[in-house]
Design an enzyme around this catalytic site. Structure first.
Site, PDB file in Angstrom:
ATOM      1  N   CYS A 172       3.246   0.491  43.479  1.00  0.00           N
ATOM      2  CA  CYS A 172       3.140   1.797  42.705  1.00  0.00           C
ATOM      3  C   CYS A 172       4.367   2.870  42.752  1.00  0.00           C
ATOM      4  O   CYS A 172       4.731   3.481  42.114  1.00  0.00           O
ATOM      5  CB  CYS A 172       2.131   2.672  43.314  1.00  0.00           C
ATOM      6  SG  CYS A 172       0.299   2.075  43.415  1.00  0.00           S
ATOM      7  N   HIS A 191       4.470  -7.105  29.104  1.00  0.00           N
ATOM      8  CA  HIS A 191       3.214  -8.083  28.993  1.00  0.00           C
ATOM      9  C   HIS A 191       2.212  -7.121  27.873  1.00  0.00           C
ATOM     10  O   HIS A 191       2.903  -6.028  27.730  1.00  0.00           O
ATOM     11  CB  HIS A 191       2.438  -8.217  30.299  1.00  0.00           C
ATOM     12  CG  HIS A 191       1.996  -6.998  31.062  1.00  0.00           C
ATOM     13  ND1 HIS A 191       1.228  -5.934  30.709  1.00  0.00           N
ATOM     14  CD2 HIS A 191       2.325  -6.583  32.373  1.00  0.00           C
ATOM     15  CE1 HIS A 191       1.155  -4.886  31.491  1.00  0.00           C
ATOM     16  NE2 HIS A 191       1.865  -5.367  32.554  1.00  0.00           N
ATOM     17  N   HIS A 208      -2.659  -2.768  43.854  1.00  0.00           N
ATOM     18  CA  HIS A 208      -1.435  -4.129  44.089  1.00  0.00           C
ATOM     19  C   HIS A 208      -1.982  -4.830  45.178  1.00  0.00           C
ATOM     20  O   HIS A 208      -1.510  -5.977  45.303  1.00  0.00           O
ATOM     21  CB  HIS A 208      -0.199  -3.307  44.382  1.00  0.00           C
ATOM     22  CG  HIS A 208       0.382  -2.582  43.064  1.00  0.00           C
ATOM     23  ND1 HIS A 208       0.229  -1.346  42.853  1.00  0.00           N
ATOM     24  CD2 HIS A 208       1.093  -3.043  41.993  1.00  0.00           C
ATOM     25  CE1 HIS A 208       0.806  -0.986  41.778  1.00  0.00           C
ATOM     26  NE2 HIS A 208       1.372  -2.111  41.256  1.00  0.00           N
ATOM     27  N   LYS A 240      -0.410 -11.975  37.647  1.00  0.00           N
ATOM     28  CA  LYS A 240       0.371 -13.120  37.809  1.00  0.00           C
ATOM     29  C   LYS A 240      -0.761 -14.335  38.669  1.00  0.00           C
ATOM     30  O   LYS A 240      -0.819 -15.496  38.488  1.00  0.00           O
ATOM     31  CB  LYS A 240       1.555 -12.857  38.628  1.00  0.00           C
ATOM     32  CG  LYS A 240       2.690 -12.494  37.925  1.00  0.00           C
ATOM     33  CD  LYS A 240       3.963 -12.632  38.341  1.00  0.00           C
ATOM     34  CE  LYS A 240       5.104 -11.875  37.937  1.00  0.00           C
ATOM     35  NZ  LYS A 240       6.270 -11.684  38.589  1.00  0.00           N
ATOM     36  N   HIS A 250       2.108  -3.108  28.513  1.00  0.00           N
ATOM     37  CA  HIS A 250       3.273  -2.316  28.085  1.00  0.00           C
ATOM     38  C   HIS A 250       3.333  -2.291  26.358  1.00  0.00           C
ATOM     39  O   HIS A 250       3.606  -1.334  26.038  1.00  0.00           O
ATOM     40  CB  HIS A 250       4.591  -3.057  28.409  1.00  0.00           C
ATOM     41  CG  HIS A 250       4.676  -3.202  29.937  1.00  0.00           C
ATOM     42  ND1 HIS A 250       4.925  -4.388  30.415  1.00  0.00           N
ATOM     43  CD2 HIS A 250       4.357  -2.447  31.021  1.00  0.00           C
ATOM     44  CE1 HIS A 250       4.986  -4.409  31.777  1.00  0.00           C
ATOM     45  NE2 HIS A 250       4.805  -3.218  32.058  1.00  0.00           N
ATOM     46  N   CYS A 292       3.219   2.758  48.931  1.00  0.00           N
ATOM     47  CA  CYS A 292       2.998   1.336  48.070  1.00  0.00           C
ATOM     48  C   CYS A 292       4.239   1.446  47.284  1.00  0.00           C
ATOM     49  O   CYS A 292       4.583   1.944  46.341  1.00  0.00           O
ATOM     50  CB  CYS A 292       2.064   1.535  47.340  1.00  0.00           C
ATOM     51  SG  CYS A 292       1.449   0.255  46.510  1.00  0.00           S
ATOM     52  N   CYS A 326      -3.628  -0.985  48.864  1.00  0.00           N
ATOM     53  CA  CYS A 326      -3.566  -0.146  47.459  1.00  0.00           C
ATOM     54  C   CYS A 326      -4.543  -0.803  46.889  1.00  0.00           C
ATOM     55  O   CYS A 326      -4.264  -2.267  46.465  1.00  0.00           O
ATOM     56  CB  CYS A 326      -2.047  -0.209  47.124  1.00  0.00           C
ATOM     57  SG  CYS A 326      -2.074   0.050  45.355  1.00  0.00           S
ATOM     58  N   LYS A 332      -8.581  -8.205  35.408  1.00  0.00           N
ATOM     59  CA  LYS A 332      -7.254  -7.410  35.588  1.00  0.00           C
ATOM     60  C   LYS A 332      -6.056  -8.622  35.269  1.00  0.00           C
ATOM     61  O   LYS A 332      -6.107  -9.624  35.491  1.00  0.00           O
ATOM     62  CB  LYS A 332      -7.112  -6.919  36.726  1.00  0.00           C
ATOM     63  CG  LYS A 332      -6.005  -5.702  36.798  1.00  0.00           C
ATOM     64  CD  LYS A 332      -5.826  -5.325  38.173  1.00  0.00           C
ATOM     65  CE  LYS A 332      -4.520  -4.800  38.311  1.00  0.00           C
ATOM     66  NZ  LYS A 332      -4.216  -3.725  39.529  1.00  0.00           N
TER      67      LYS A 332
HETATM   68  N1  MSP Z   1       8.165   3.092  35.647  1.00  0.00           N
HETATM   69  C1  MSP Z   1       6.589   3.663  35.304  1.00  0.00           C
HETATM   70  C2  MSP Z   1       6.599   4.802  34.404  1.00  0.00           C
HETATM   71  C3  MSP Z   1       7.584   5.941  34.590  1.00  0.00           C
HETATM   72  S1  MSP Z   1       7.677   6.831  33.311  1.00  0.00           S
HETATM   73  C4  MSP Z   1       8.509   8.242  33.641  1.00  0.00           C
HETATM   74  C5  MSP Z   1       5.526   2.772  35.172  1.00  0.00           C
HETATM   75  N2  MSP Z   1       6.059   1.582  34.930  1.00  0.00           N
HETATM   76  S2  MSP Z   1       5.098   0.315  34.346  1.00  0.00           S
HETATM   77  O1  MSP Z   1       5.925  -0.709  33.928  1.00  0.00           O
HETATM   78  O2  MSP Z   1       4.246  -0.114  35.412  1.00  0.00           O
HETATM   79  O3  MSP Z   1       4.198   0.716  33.283  1.00  0.00           O
HETATM   80  C6  MSP Z   1       2.951   1.638  33.292  1.00  0.00           C
HETATM   81  C7  MSP Z   1       2.466   1.496  31.925  1.00  0.00           C
HETATM   82  O4  MSP Z   1       2.055   0.215  31.232  1.00  0.00           O
HETATM   83  C8  MSP Z   1       0.930   2.216  32.046  1.00  0.00           C
HETATM   84  O5  MSP Z   1       0.881   3.565  32.015  1.00  0.00           O
HETATM   85  C9  MSP Z   1       0.648   1.691  30.622  1.00  0.00           C
HETATM   86  O6  MSP Z   1       1.213   2.682  29.705  1.00  0.00           O
HETATM   87  C10 MSP Z   1       1.212   0.299  30.476  1.00  0.00           C
HETATM   88  N3  MSP Z   1       0.109  -0.596  30.804  1.00  0.00           N
HETATM   89  C11 MSP Z   1       0.159  -1.431  31.944  1.00  0.00           C
HETATM   90  N4  MSP Z   1      -0.748  -2.389  32.141  1.00  0.00           N
HETATM   91  C12 MSP Z   1      -1.743  -2.055  31.186  1.00  0.00           C
HETATM   92  C13 MSP Z   1      -3.280  -2.415  30.733  1.00  0.00           C
HETATM   93  N5  MSP Z   1      -3.611  -3.568  31.349  1.00  0.00           N
HETATM   94  N6  MSP Z   1      -3.967  -1.446  29.889  1.00  0.00           N
HETATM   95  C14 MSP Z   1      -3.265  -0.517  29.385  1.00  0.00           C
HETATM   96  N7  MSP Z   1      -1.813   0.033  29.576  1.00  0.00           N
HETATM   97  C15 MSP Z   1      -1.416  -0.643  30.311  1.00  0.00           C
HETATM   98  O7  MSP Z   1       4.651   3.003  35.608  1.00  0.00           O
END
Ligand code: MSP
Length: 498
Positions: free
Chosen positions: A131, A20, A148, A299, A23, A128, A145, A296
């Protein structure tokens, strides 16, 4: 040996869902930094990838009626494709289900074990699944949490623990002295706060989770997904089997992520590295979280933005520009598609696009020899723009860097309004045209890390892209690069108004 590579990482994303805009935001920011560093002449290594083990992923696989491997193959490919479509310049893409990662992770775990940093104990506590992490009561809101909105599960297992607490004081000193740079400063202070409370040892294995990497010293348990995922930063660059390559790339210059996972990167990961005696990353940078229209992305609310889908509306470069420009990098922010539309029209279609097309329309009417006799002020302004821009880029203030470029664009617009080139001819016209065309050339390079496709188009319209892309930055920045006889013509519009 050649100069050490400049190594940039993004988090590896969970494959339980599709990519999304959150990411994409981190990945685009990492791409901007990677491209800027390449422009500066660094040998950049930019790594991203997918995090594929753990409870959350195996539950999603089940829901999709696929085996975990089939599911992760499918989902990981979707991430990879998204980054291809968004023209992300990563040098490699690591999956935690690849043999290279599994082997290296085992080697890393074994080294920790051999150094006597791992012991067995009873774990009882809350976990959780959202997380994929353990929770303390104080982290919960109404028993749930807060990230989530689900209740954690009670775990009671015999687990292997990592002696994290032992590194507390060492980490505190390193972070305090900025030897391990944690930025922005708010995040550094947050980490120092946690260290002041004191770190506890952490469980690094799971007894009842099959979908994971078996521990090399106890096959009945799998590695806790976070511990193994963090290792991707070294397993992706040859830790296990290519010493020369590893030394060329490690340590990371910047681990980029959002603030949600900074503790893992600024405390747990460095402790693991200290444990096995590897150098620490130079910087852990955590940007903020953004909401969509104040909410936020989720889904349940149905407001999750697919980056590929909206890149069809704004163009890949348009999307990159909008997302980076709208949020102050490092802080929380809010985006709205309404504001994206306005900014797209104002900054890209009317701003940059219009400047390039009106100047090339006038320049295209004649062949002429460049004339820099009236360009002192202009030259000075472009120099100052670069200085501010480079400082902002070095500080990872990407939106400030763009601000300075758009100031230059509006100065060019003002200059044109004052000089009215359409009323000039011959000797009066050529110095004016030369100034703005040269400024446009420099703007092409200034936007290159952010909008590589648009930059290429602008520089190709000026007929310099191929010759300049191999030059060092200081040559590109030298005023007067556009030289000799010019025979240009108006190209296609860079951005179509919405
Ligand atoms: N798999 C773990 C990371 C492991 S790294 C060794 C993880 N994955 S995640 O798919 O949940 O990705 C989290 C990351 O996605 C956040 O740290 C950020 O980089 C990005 N983001 C997800 N949602 C976001 C926002 N709403 N705003 C900014 N960044 C966002 O955690």
């Amino acid at each position: 040996m050649s100069e050490k590579s400049y190594y940039i990482t993004t988090p590896i994303y969970y494959v339980n869902d599709k990519p999304h805009l959150g990411h994409a935001y981190t990945t685009i920011a990492a791409d901007v930094l990677a491209r800027f560093k390449r422009l500066q002449g660094h040998d950049v290594f930019f790594l991203t990838g997918t995090d594929e083990h753990g409870v959350k992923v195996s539950q999603s696989a089940k829901a999709a009626r696929l085996s975990p491997q089939e599911f992760t193959d499918q989902q990981s490919a979707i991430f990879r494709m998204a980054w291809d479509i968004l023209d992300i310049s990563n040098n490699d893409f690591i999956r935690t289900t690849e043999p290279r990662h599994e082997e290296a992770a085992k080697k890393f775990l074994l080294e920790l074990f051999d150094k006597n940093l791992i012991y067995k104990d009873k774990y009882e506590g809350l976990y959780c699944v959202g997380c994929e992490s353990y929770k303390t009561d104080s982290e919960l809101v109404d028993g749930k949490c807060p990230d989530h909105n689900i209740e954690p599960i009670l775990l009671s297992e015999d687990n292997w623990f990592f002696k994290l607490s032992r590194f507390n004081d060492q980490l505190k000193k390193l972070i305090e002295k900025d030897e391990l740079l944690v930025r922005p400063v708010a995040r550094k202070n947050e980490m120092l706060g946690l260290l002041k409370q004191g770190l506890e040892d952490i469980a690094i294995s799971r007894q009842k989770v099959d979908w994971g990497i078996p521990l090399p010293f106890d096959k009945s348990q799998t590695a806790y997904v976070w511990i193994e995922a963090l290792m991707n930063y070294v397993t992706g660059v040859g830790f296990q089997d290519d010493k020369k390559r590893f030394q060329q790339i490690w340590p990371a210059d910047v681990h980029l992520m959002a603030k949600d996972i900074v503790k893992f990167h600024a405390l747990i990961w460095p402790a693991m590295l200290l444990g096995v005696g590897l150098p620490l990353p130079r910087q852990v940078f955590a940007h903020g979280f953004f909401t969509v229209d104040g909410k936020k992305m989720s889904k349940t609310l149905g407001n999750v933005i697919d980056p590929v889908e909206i890149s069809e509306k704004y163009g890949v470069d348009g999307l990159k520009y909008l997302i980076i420009r709208e949020i102050s990098f490092g802080e929380d922010g809010d985006i709205s598609l309404g504001r994206f539309d306005e900014r797209y029209n104002a900054d890209l279609a009317n701003g940059l696009g219009n400047l390039v097309s009106r100047v090339l329309a006038i320049a295209g009417q004649r062949e002429f020899e460049t004339d820099y006799s009236q360009s002192k002020d202009f030259e000075q302004q472009v120099k100052l723009t670069w200085a501010g821009y480079e400082q902002a880029m070095t500080d990872l203030k990407f939106n400030d860097a763009l601000d300075s470029v758009w100031k230059l664009i509006s100065s060019c617009d003002k200059y044109i309004e004052v000089k009215k080139p359409w009323e000039l001819s011959g000797d009066g016209l050529i110095p004016v045209l030369t100034n703005v065309l040269e400024a446009i050339r420099q703007i092409g390079w200034l936007i290159q890390p952010f909008m590589p496709l648009t930059a290429e188009e602008i520089l190709s319209q000026l007929k310099v892209y191929d010759t300049e892309k191999i030059k060092p930055l200081k040559d590109i920045q030298a005023w007067g690069g556009l030289t000799g006889k010019l025979a240009l013509s108006k190209g296609e519009a860079l951005f179509i108004r919405l």
